[in-house]
Write an enzyme that holds these catalytic residues in place. Structure first.
Site, PDB file in Angstrom:
ATOM      1  N   CYS A  26     -10.383  19.978 -19.607  1.00  0.00           N
ATOM      2  CA  CYS A  26     -10.697  20.483 -20.931  1.00  0.00           C
ATOM      3  C   CYS A  26     -11.272  19.322 -21.730  1.00  0.00           C
ATOM      4  CB  CYS A  26      -9.457  21.075 -21.590  1.00  0.00           C
ATOM      5  SG  CYS A  26      -8.030  19.958 -21.592  1.00  0.00           S
ATOM      6  N   HIS A 542      -6.170  -5.368   3.129  1.00  0.00           N
ATOM      7  CA  HIS A 542      -6.901  -4.481   4.028  1.00  0.00           C
ATOM      8  C   HIS A 542      -6.854  -5.070   5.439  1.00  0.00           C
ATOM      9  CE1 HIS A 542     -10.158  -2.161   5.823  1.00  0.00           C
ATOM     10  NE2 HIS A 542     -10.155  -1.373   4.764  1.00  0.00           N
TER      11      HIS A 542
END
Length: 621
Positions: A26, A542
Site C-alpha cells: 500500500c 561465503h
C-alpha cells in the site's frame, strides 16, 4: 542499504520465496500472506535499516517502510519474481473470520487502484477551485480537459476494479474486463439516463427483468461479478474437453456471466452500495459530533493495525453514489493531528537527531503519510501520540458538527484541501486550526522524555564508541591462508562489489563466529552465512566459489538463521576435499557488506590464520 538489498533481506527473513503465498503493498507497507508464519523472523526484519515496524493483522505479515515502499516492492518484484509468487495458491494463509476476510478482500482489491483514484481526485479538487474562484469559464477548453482527466478514473471505475478483483480472485483479467464492459455498455448507460427522465424501460429476458441502471463509478456490482466469475470459470473449465477448452470456455462463461450480472448481480450490488452510502450518511447526520470525534481519535490506532484501508472503499463508494463523503474530512483531521504532534516535537526538542527525524516525518504526515511520524516520533515518545489523538478527535467533532464533506477521493493530506470548497472549506480550516493548535499545546504541556528516543535515534554514535573501545577488530572465522580479496577469482568479490574484506583458503572445514552477534542470513545451501555484530558490523562468510551449485552437499549447518551466537561458537562445518573433488574452490571471502557505513575496512594480509583468534580485519568508524 539500498532498495534492492532491503527487498532481498526482507524476503529472506520472511522465510524465502517459497513461504510467500501473496505479497502486495500500500502507501507505506509491504503486505505478505505467508504459508508458515513461524518461518518469518520479525525481530531481524525490524532491525533492517529502512524498516519502521513489523506487525501482523488479519493473517497478513506487514512490513512498514514508509515513503520508499513502492521502490522496495519494485525491487522485490524484479529480483525475486514476485509476480510468480502472487499467482501461487494461498491454502496456507490464515483465513480469519468471515467479516475480517471480507474487509481484507475489499481492501486488497482497492489498494492497487487507490493511486489512480487519488490522483484523479486531486485534479477534481483543483477543478473545483478553478470554477469556484472564476479563474476560467465553466465551458472553457481547459475546464473541459480537466473535467475529462478528473472524471475518467471515476466514470470507468468498474474497469479498474475488474482488473484488481480478477488478480485477487485469480481469474482471467480480460474476461473480468468484459464483465465491466457489460455494465458500461451504451445500451445500459443510455437506458439508465432515459429511465431517470421517465422515457424508457428495461429489457425482459425469458420473462426476467433486466433493468437499466447507472453503473458508472459503482464499486460493489463489479466486485461481486468477478468473484462469481472466478467460480464459474473454474467450473466450466473443469467440464470442458481439452481440445476445445481455449475457445469454448470463455464463450460459455460470457454467455452465463453477462446476463447474470445484468439481471441479478448488478441490481443487487447497486442496492447494497446505495444502502451502505445512505447508512453512513444517516450516522453522521444523526450523531455527527460523536461519530466524527470518535473516528478521528481512533483512526491512528486503525493505521497501526492496517485497518484504515478497509474504510477507504466506503469513502469511494459514498462519493460514487452520493457525490460527497463524510469520512475523508475525518481521515484528514487524524493525519493532521499526527503531523502537528511531530511538529511540536521538532519545535520543542534540543536533540539534533530527534529534530531531524521530527522534521522529515512532519512533512510526510502533512502530505498524508503518517507512519514515519507515528512510529518514528510520536509513539516512541508516547505523550505526543496521546496529544495527537485528542487534537484529532476534537477537530473531527467540530467539522462533522458543521457537516463538512469531501467531493472527491484524495490522500488525506494538505493536497486534499482543494476538494473542500464553499462554506465548508471555512469550517474545515477552523477545525484544522483547532486540531493543530490543541495538539501542539498538549504536546508542550504533557512534555516527553527524550532519553529513550536519543538512544534510538543515535545508534551509530553509541556503537561506534563501543567499537573504538573494542578496537574494531574482527577475528578470523576460519583457519587457513590469508588471501587479498582482489586475488579471488570471482569479480563480484575481487572488485569489492559486495563490500570490502579479505579471503581465507581454509585448512580446516570449520566456520566459527568471529564475534558476538546474530545470524541474519543462513542460506539453505549452507554455503554462506550473514552475521551482524552487536556493534552493527554486517559480515558475510561465503565458503568457496560457486558452491551454491552443490545445493548443500558437503556442508553441515551447526546454527540457524535468527540465532544469537557467541564468539568462537561453531556455525558450520564443511568437507574440504570433497568440495575440491567436485571441482569447486574452497577460497572463502569474508566481506563487510555494510562497508559504506564506515570510513574504511582494512584487511590484514600479512599472516596465516593459525587459529580462530587471529586478527583479520580492522573497521574504522
Amino acid at each position: 542499504m539500498n532498495h534492492r538489498q532491503l527487498a532481498e533481506n526482507i524476503l529472506q527473513h520472511v522465510g524465502g520465496e517459497t513461504n510467500v503465498a501473496y505479497v502486495t503493498h500500500c502507501y507505506t507497507r509491504l503486505r505478505f500472506q505467508l504459508k508458515d508464519r513461524s518461518k518469518a523472523n520479525k525481530t531481524d526484519i525490524e532491525r533492517l535499516p529502512g524498516v519502521i515496524r513489523v506487525q501482523e493483522q488479519s493473517g497478513q505479515f506487514q512490513v512498514v517502510i514508509g515513503n520508499e515502499v513502492a521502490k522496495v516492492y519494485q525491487q522485490l518484484k524484479i529480483e525475486n519474481q514476485t509476480d510468480r509468487i502472487e499467482t501461487r495458491g494461498q491454502s496456507g494463509q490464515n483465513k480469519g473470520n468471515i467479516v475480517s476476510r471480507f474487509f481484507e478482500t475489499i481492501a486488497a482489491i482497492f489498494t492497487p487502484v487507490i493511486p489512480a483514484i487519488a490522483g484523479a481526485g486531486l485534479i477534481k479538487g483543483l477543478l473545483g477551485l478553478v470554477t469556484t474562484f472564476g479563474w476560467a469559464n465553466a465551458d472553457s477548453d481547459i475546464v473541459v480537459l480537466l473535467s475529462l482527466v478528473s472524471d475518467t478514473v471515476f466514470y470507468f471505475l468498474p474497469f479498474f476494479l475488474a482488473v484488481s478483483a480478477a488478480r485477487k480472485f485469480r481469474t482471467n483479467e480480460f474476461i473480468a474486463l468484459a464483465l465491466a464492459g457489460g455494465f458500461m455498455y451504451p445500451t445500459i448507460m443510455e437506458g439508465a439516463k432515459a429511465i431517470a427522465q421517465g422515457g424508457a424501460e428495461g429489457l425482459s429476458i425469458i420473462g426476467l427483468p433486466l433493468p437499466f441502471i447507472q453503473y458508472s463509478s459503482t464499486v460493489i456490482p463489479i466486485i461481486i461479478a468477478v468473484w462469481i466469475l472466478s467460480y464459474v470459470s473454474r467450473w466450466v473449465d473443469a467440464i470442458m474437453p481439452n481440445a476445445v477448452r481455449i475457445i469454448f470456455t470463455p464463450t460459455i462463461v460470457l454467455l452465463i456471466m453477462v446476463p447474470l450480472e445484468l439481471i441479478a448481480i448488478g441490481p443487487l450490488g447497486s442496492y447494497l452500495g446505495l444502502g451502505l452510502a445512505e447508512g453512513v450518511t444517516w450516522l453522521f447526520e444523526q450523531a455527527g459530533i460523536i461519530a466524527g470525534g470518535l473516528l478521528g481519535a481512533v483512526r491512528p490506532l486503525l493505521v497501526m493495525v492496517g485497518m484504515h484501508y478497509r474504510l477507504m472503499p466506503i469513502a469511494i463508494q459514498n462519493i460514487a453514489v452520493l457525490g460527497f463523503d463524510y469520512l475523508l474530512p475525518v481521515f484528514f483531521m487524524a493525519n493532521m493531528g499526527q503531523a502537528a504532534a511531530a511538529l511540536a516535537v521538532f519545535i520543542k526538542t534540543r536533540n539534533k537527531d530527534l529534530k531531524t527525524i521530527a522534521a522529515s516525518s512532519t512533512i510526510s504526515a502533512f502530505l498524508g503519510i503518517t507512519e514515519p511520524a507515528m512510529y518514528g516520533v510520536n509513539l516512541r515518545l508516547k505523550r505526543p501520540f496521546i496529544a495527537a489523538l485528542i487534537g484529532a478527535g476534537v477537530g473531527s467533532a467540530f467539522i462533522t458538527g458543521f457537516s463538512v464533506t469531501a467531493s472527491a477521493f484524495v490522500l488525506p493530506g494538505l493536497t486534499a484541501l482543494p476538494v473542500f470548497t464553499g462554506l465548508q472549506f471555512i469550517f474545515l480550516l477552523i477545525g484544522l486550526a483547532i486540531n493543530i493548535g490543541l495538539t501542539i499545546a498538549l504536546t508542550f504541556f504533557l512534555g516527553f522524555d527524550e532519553s529513550d528516543k536519543t538512544k534510538q535515534s543515535q545508534p551509530k554514535e553509541t556503537t561506534e564508541a563501543e567499537a573504538k573501545q573494542n578496537g574494531n577488530n574482527i577475528q578470523s572465522p576460519l583457519k587457513g591462508e590469508v588471501i587479498p580479496l582482489e586475488d579471488v577469482e570471482d569479480a563480484t568479490f575481487a572488485e569489492a562489489i559486495m563490500g570490502k574484506g579479505i579471503a581465507v583458503l581454509p585448512s580446516e572445514g570449520v566456520v566459527k563466529a568471529p564475534f558476538d552477534g546474530t545470524i541474519v542470513t543462513f542460506f539453505k545451501t549452507s554455503h554462506a552465512i550473514g552475521i551482524r555484530s552487536k556493534d552493527g558490523i554486517e559480515l558475510l562468510i561465503h565458503v568457496g566459489l560457486d558452491t551454491v551449485n552443490l545445493e548443500g552437499k558437503f556442508f553441515t549447518a551447526k546454527a540457524k538463521q535468527g540465532q544469537e551466537v557467541k564468539q568462537g561458537e561453531t556455525l558450520l562445518t564443511f568437507e574440504i576435499e570433497q568440495i575440491k573433488a567436485a571441482g569447486y574452490s574452497t577460497v572463502t571471502p569474508v566481506i563487510v557488506t555494510n562497508t559504506n557505513e564506515y570510513k574504511d575496512v582494512i584487511a590484514d594480509t600479512e599472516r596465516t590464520c593459525a587459529d580462530y583468534h587471529t586478527h583479520l580485519l580492522t573497521i574504522k568508524p
